[in-house]
Write an enzyme that holds these catalytic residues in place. Structure first.
Site, PDB file in Angstrom:
ATOM      1  CD  GLU A   7      -2.829   1.387   2.363  1.00 48.99           C
ATOM      2  OE1 GLU A   7      -3.317   0.223   2.740  1.00 48.99           O
ATOM      3  OE2 GLU A   7      -3.022   2.388   2.558  1.00 48.99           O
ATOM      4  CG  HIS A   9      -0.675   5.486  -1.540  1.00 50.24           C
ATOM      5  ND1 HIS A   9      -1.277   4.497  -2.135  1.00 50.24           N
ATOM      6  CD2 HIS A   9      -0.943   5.535  -0.200  1.00 50.24           C
ATOM      7  CE1 HIS A   9      -2.030   3.843  -1.356  1.00 50.24           C
ATOM      8  NE2 HIS A   9      -1.892   4.467  -0.112  1.00 50.24           N
ATOM      9  CG  HIS A 159      -6.400   3.156  -0.342  1.00 50.55           C
ATOM     10  ND1 HIS A 159      -6.652   4.324  -0.266  1.00 50.55           N
ATOM     11  CD2 HIS A 159      -5.485   3.055   0.385  1.00 50.55           C
ATOM     12  CE1 HIS A 159      -5.698   5.083   0.295  1.00 50.55           C
ATOM     13  NE2 HIS A 159      -4.803   4.017   0.787  1.00 50.55           N
ATOM     14  CG  ASP A 280      -1.116   4.412   4.113  1.00 51.62           C
ATOM     15  OD1 ASP A 280      -0.861   4.880   2.854  1.00 51.62           O
ATOM     16  OD2 ASP A 280      -2.025   4.755   4.565  1.00 51.62           O
TER      17      ASP A 280
HETATM   18 ZN    ZN Z   1      -2.976   4.229   1.726  1.00 47.97          ZN
END
Ligand code: ZN
Length: 317
Positions: A7, A9, A159, A280
């Site tokens: 996850e 980005h 998400h 994340d």
């Molecule tokens: Zn995220």
């Protein structure tokens, strides 16, 4: 231990600025996040080398085209983002892989773009930032999309994204209207729509990935089973256990939850094969996430599954 993170980005020059601003985050912090979202070189690779993250599966930061109203524009931007990511992955295929960005404004177009991203660009699945113009993925309009997902045999990462509307329960309480709580509530509800709405019964081979240690669902399995007799709906068979559907169709990542107790409970609820490491990035601290997973009180066999084995199997890496 070598780690794969799922996850993680990025943003493209065209999409930069379209993601949700966080009212509670300071300008300095947000500027740093923006810089890291746009970077594929020094900052990201230095961090990966330092923390032992071998491979990152990259996705467009929330909301991306889930925050674009116009269908044609969303389709164009999603395709552009996928081409942009494919070029970055091609430069460093040993360090980066991709999740497709899809305009769910049009299920057929999203299915076609997913197929292009998987077959032509080599992507490993898709990541979707929540609802699209108020529509959720259990609706009949998305049947062609799920047919293609099952056929391509790739996971869909669900998400958090922006809420379609702001319920009264969050009025005057912006603190809980974002990542602290509302995003979790929205994403868990979206996943439960797929369970109770029959999508995952109709497409039993589909694999959904939820971040943030499963958005609380691993802790609720017993209750979901116990209350189903009151609210079964018309889409589930009387003997269908929500917990069995969740264990079969949903895997989770540790993104943004560095809590050993929560990890152990999640492993126990979903099984060793359904939990995967993630950070994340750049919203969470990669060093903290890596220290957490390296030191969590689990066996080395299970740690290897969580850190890389399960992702390798599920994403065919
Ligand atoms: Zn995220």
């Amino acid at each position: 231990m070598r780690k794969i993170a799922l996850e993680e980005h990025f943003t493209t020059p065209e999409l930069a600025g379209s993601y949700v601003a966080r009212p509670t985050q300071s300008d300095t912090l947000f500027a740093d996040v923006e810089r890291r979202l746009a970077d594929f070189d020094e900052l990201r690779l230095e961090m990966m080398d330092r923390t032992g993250i071998e491979l990152m599966v990259l996705s467009v930061t929330t909301p991306g085209v889930q925050g674009v109203r116009d269908t044609k524009e969303a389709i164009r931007l999603a395709r552009g983002a996928n081409d942009f990511l494919a070029r970055e992955v091609q430069k460093r295929p040993d360090r980066y892989a991709g999740f497709a960005h899809l305009a769910l404004h049009d299920a057929e177009a999203a299915a076609a773009e997913l197929e292009r991203a998987v077959r032509e660009l080599g992507f490993r699945g898709a990541l979707i930032n929540g609802q699209t113009n108020g529509h959720y993925l259990d609706e009949d309009r998305y049947l062609p999309f799920w047919e293609r997902v099952e056929e391509l045999n790739v996971p869909v990462y669900l998400h958090p994204g922006a809420m379609a509307d702001q319920p009264a329960m969050f009025a005057h309480r912006p603190e809980i209207g974002g990542p602290i709580w509302a995003w979790t509530a929205e994403t868990a509800a979206h996943a439960l729509r797929l369970v109770f709405g029959g999508t995952l019964t109709r497409f039993p081979a589909v694999k959904i990935i939820l971040g943030h240690m499963g958005e609380t669902l691993p802790f609720l399995l017993w209750r979901l089973d116990s209350r189903r007799e009151f609210d079964l709906g018309e889409k589930l068979a009387p003997d269908a256990l929500p917990s069995a559907i969740i264990r079969r169709n949903i895997a989770v990542t540790t993104s943004g939850v560095c809590d050993p107790g929560a990890l152990i409970a999640t492993l126990q609820a979903l099984g060793d094969d359904n939990v995967m490491f993630s950070v994340d990035y750049p919203y969470e601290d990669p060093q903290l996430a890596c220290d957490f997973i390296e030191s969590a009180p689990i066996s080395e066999d299970v740690r290897a599954k969580v850190c890389h084995g399960n992702a390798e199997r599920l994403l065919r890496l």
